[in-house]
Scaffold this motif. Structure first.
Motif, mmCIF file in Angstrom:
data_model
loop_
_atom_site.group_PDB
_atom_site.id
_atom_site.type_symbol
_atom_site.label_atom_id
_atom_site.label_comp_id
_atom_site.label_asym_id
_atom_site.label_seq_id
_atom_site.Cartn_x
_atom_site.Cartn_y
_atom_site.Cartn_z
ATOM 1 N N ASP A 180 0.864 -1.172 0.000
ATOM 2 C CA ASP A 180 0.000 0.000 0.000
ATOM 3 C C ASP A 180 0.910 1.235 0.000
ATOM 4 O O ASP A 180 2.112 1.127 0.213
ATOM 5 N N TRP A 181 0.349 2.396 -0.238
ATOM 6 C CA TRP A 181 1.183 3.597 -0.359
ATOM 7 C C TRP A 181 1.947 3.943 0.915
ATOM 8 O O TRP A 181 3.123 4.291 0.837
ATOM 9 N N PRO A 182 1.354 3.833 2.094
ATOM 10 C CA PRO A 182 2.150 4.130 3.301
ATOM 11 C C PRO A 182 3.382 3.214 3.430
ATOM 12 O O PRO A 182 4.463 3.670 3.814
ATOM 13 N N THR A 183 3.215 1.946 3.070
ATOM 14 C CA THR A 183 4.346 1.014 3.117
ATOM 15 C C THR A 183 5.399 1.402 2.091
ATOM 16 O O THR A 183 6.595 1.440 2.401
ATOM 17 N N ALA A 184 4.963 1.691 0.876
ATOM 18 C CA ALA A 184 5.904 2.085 -0.181
ATOM 19 C C ALA A 184 6.677 3.334 0.227
ATOM 20 O O ALA A 184 7.897 3.418 0.048
ATOM 21 N N GLU A 185 5.961 4.295 0.788
ATOM 22 C CA GLU A 185 6.620 5.535 1.203
ATOM 23 C C GLU A 185 7.620 5.273 2.327
ATOM 24 O O GLU A 185 8.708 5.859 2.340
ATOM 25 N N GLN A 186 7.289 4.363 3.236
ATOM 26 C CA GLN A 186 8.215 4.014 4.316
ATOM 27 C C GLN A 186 9.477 3.361 3.747
ATOM 28 O O GLN A 186 10.585 3.681 4.156
ATOM 29 N N TRP A 187 9.302 2.443 2.796
ATOM 30 C CA TRP A 187 10.459 1.803 2.167
ATOM 31 C C TRP A 187 11.332 2.834 1.455
ATOM 32 O O TRP A 187 12.558 2.749 1.503
ATOM 33 N N LEU A 188 10.703 3.789 0.795
ATOM 34 C CA LEU A 188 11.472 4.828 0.107
ATOM 35 C C LEU A 188 12.268 5.681 1.091
ATOM 36 O O LEU A 188 13.433 6.012 0.831
ATOM 37 N N VAL A 189 11.659 6.021 2.209
ATOM 38 C CA VAL A 189 12.354 6.808 3.235
ATOM 39 C C VAL A 189 13.535 6.012 3.791
ATOM 40 O O VAL A 189 14.650 6.526 3.910
ATOM 41 N N GLU A 190 13.288 4.733 4.109
ATOM 42 C CA GLU A 190 14.363 3.896 4.648
ATOM 43 C C GLU A 190 15.483 3.747 3.629
ATOM 44 O O GLU A 190 16.666 3.803 3.976
ATOM 45 N N TRP A 191 15.122 3.535 2.367
ATOM 46 C CA TRP A 191 16.122 3.413 1.308
ATOM 47 C C TRP A 191 16.958 4.691 1.245
ATOM 48 O O TRP A 191 18.185 4.632 1.269
ATOM 49 N N ALA A 192 16.280 5.835 1.179
ATOM 50 C CA ALA A 192 16.980 7.118 1.065
ATOM 51 C C ALA A 192 17.884 7.366 2.275
ATOM 52 O O ALA A 192 19.011 7.855 2.122
#
Length: 117
Positions: free
Chosen positions: A86-98
Protein backbone atom coordinates in the motif's frame (compact mmCIF):
# COMPACT_ATOMS: atom_id res chain seq x y z
CA UNK A 1 23.11 -5.31 9.85
CA UNK A 2 26.48 -6.80 9.17
CA UNK A 3 28.68 -5.64 6.34
CA UNK A 4 27.81 -8.76 4.34
CA UNK A 5 24.08 -8.01 4.71
CA UNK A 6 24.59 -4.51 3.32
CA UNK A 7 27.17 -4.92 0.57
CA UNK A 8 28.16 -7.74 -1.78
CA UNK A 9 31.85 -8.08 -0.98
CA UNK A 10 32.26 -10.98 -3.43
CA UNK A 11 31.09 -8.81 -6.31
CA UNK A 12 33.24 -5.93 -5.13
CA UNK A 13 36.25 -8.23 -4.90
CA UNK A 14 35.66 -9.37 -8.49
CA UNK A 15 35.48 -5.75 -9.64
CA UNK A 16 38.58 -4.88 -7.66
CA UNK A 17 40.53 -7.73 -9.24
CA UNK A 18 39.34 -7.08 -12.79
CA UNK A 19 39.08 -3.27 -12.85
CA UNK A 20 41.63 -2.33 -10.21
CA UNK A 21 41.08 0.29 -7.58
CA UNK A 22 40.82 3.17 -10.05
CA UNK A 23 38.31 1.32 -12.24
CA UNK A 24 36.14 0.48 -9.27
CA UNK A 25 36.34 4.09 -8.06
CA UNK A 26 35.14 5.27 -11.49
CA UNK A 27 32.26 2.79 -11.41
CA UNK A 28 31.24 4.05 -7.97
CA UNK A 29 31.53 7.67 -9.08
CA UNK A 30 29.21 6.93 -11.99
CA UNK A 31 26.75 5.27 -9.61
CA UNK A 32 26.86 8.32 -7.32
CA UNK A 33 25.93 10.57 -10.24
CA UNK A 34 23.20 8.33 -11.66
CA UNK A 35 21.52 7.46 -8.37
CA UNK A 36 20.63 11.09 -7.66
CA UNK A 37 18.53 11.25 -10.79
CA UNK A 38 16.94 7.88 -10.08
CA UNK A 39 16.06 9.00 -6.53
CA UNK A 40 14.40 12.08 -7.96
CA UNK A 41 12.32 9.95 -10.34
CA UNK A 42 11.32 7.64 -7.48
CA UNK A 43 10.23 10.63 -5.43
CA UNK A 44 8.27 12.04 -8.36
CA UNK A 45 6.44 8.75 -8.95
CA UNK A 46 5.61 8.44 -5.24
CA UNK A 47 4.38 12.03 -5.08
CA UNK A 48 2.05 11.37 -8.02
CA UNK A 49 1.10 7.99 -6.53
CA UNK A 50 1.90 6.47 -9.92
CA UNK A 51 2.33 2.81 -9.05
CA UNK A 52 3.40 1.68 -12.53
CA UNK A 53 6.05 4.39 -12.73
CA UNK A 54 7.28 3.67 -9.19
CA UNK A 55 7.64 -0.03 -9.97
CA UNK A 56 9.47 0.78 -13.20
CA UNK A 57 11.87 3.17 -11.49
CA UNK A 58 12.39 0.71 -8.64
CA UNK A 59 13.51 -1.87 -11.22
CA UNK A 60 16.15 0.54 -12.58
CA UNK A 61 17.36 1.52 -9.11
CA UNK A 62 17.52 -2.14 -8.06
CA UNK A 63 19.81 -2.84 -10.99
CA UNK A 64 21.99 0.17 -10.26
CA UNK A 65 22.34 -0.82 -6.60
CA UNK A 66 23.13 -4.44 -7.44
CA UNK A 67 25.66 -3.40 -10.05
CA UNK A 68 27.86 -1.80 -7.37
CA UNK A 69 27.21 -4.34 -4.63
CA UNK A 70 24.58 -2.49 -2.59
CA UNK A 71 22.61 -5.61 -1.64
CA UNK A 72 20.39 -4.21 1.11
CA UNK A 73 19.40 -1.17 -0.93
CA UNK A 74 18.52 -3.41 -3.89
CA UNK A 75 16.15 -5.41 -1.66
CA UNK A 76 14.09 -2.29 -0.88
CA UNK A 77 13.75 -1.67 -4.60
CA UNK A 78 12.95 -5.29 -5.38
CA UNK A 79 10.13 -5.12 -2.83
CA UNK A 80 8.79 -1.94 -4.43
CA UNK A 81 9.06 -3.48 -7.88
CA UNK A 82 7.57 -6.92 -7.23
CA UNK A 83 5.68 -7.11 -3.94
CA UNK A 84 2.13 -6.16 -3.13
CA UNK A 85 2.09 -2.96 -1.03
CA UNK A 86 0.00 0.00 0.00
CA UNK A 87 1.18 3.60 -0.36
CA UNK A 88 2.15 4.13 3.30
CA UNK A 89 4.35 1.01 3.12
CA UNK A 90 5.90 2.09 -0.18
CA UNK A 91 6.62 5.53 1.20
CA UNK A 92 8.22 4.01 4.32
CA UNK A 93 10.46 1.80 2.17
CA UNK A 94 11.47 4.83 0.11
CA UNK A 95 12.35 6.81 3.24
CA UNK A 96 14.36 3.90 4.65
CA UNK A 97 16.12 3.41 1.31
CA UNK A 98 16.98 7.12 1.07
CA UNK A 99 18.22 7.19 4.67
CA UNK A 100 20.56 4.28 3.95
CA UNK A 101 22.06 5.26 0.60
CA UNK A 102 24.90 7.33 2.04
CA UNK A 103 25.81 5.04 4.97
CA UNK A 104 25.73 1.95 2.75
CA UNK A 105 27.75 3.69 0.06
CA UNK A 106 30.26 4.64 2.78
CA UNK A 107 30.56 0.97 3.70
CA UNK A 108 31.72 0.27 0.16
CA UNK A 109 34.25 3.08 0.47
CA UNK A 110 35.53 1.63 3.75
CA UNK A 111 35.78 -1.81 2.17
CA UNK A 112 37.73 -0.33 -0.73
CA UNK A 113 40.12 1.46 1.62
CA UNK A 114 40.76 -1.82 3.44
CA UNK A 115 41.64 -3.51 0.14
CA UNK A 116 44.26 -0.91 -0.73
CA UNK A 117 46.14 -1.28 2.56
Amino acid sequence: MTNSDVIDTELLQQYYESLGEDGLEMTLKTFDQVIQGYASLLHEAATKKDEAQLRSQAHKVKGACRSVGLKALAIYMENLEKESWDWPTAEQWLVEWADNVIPHRQQIQQWLEQQSH
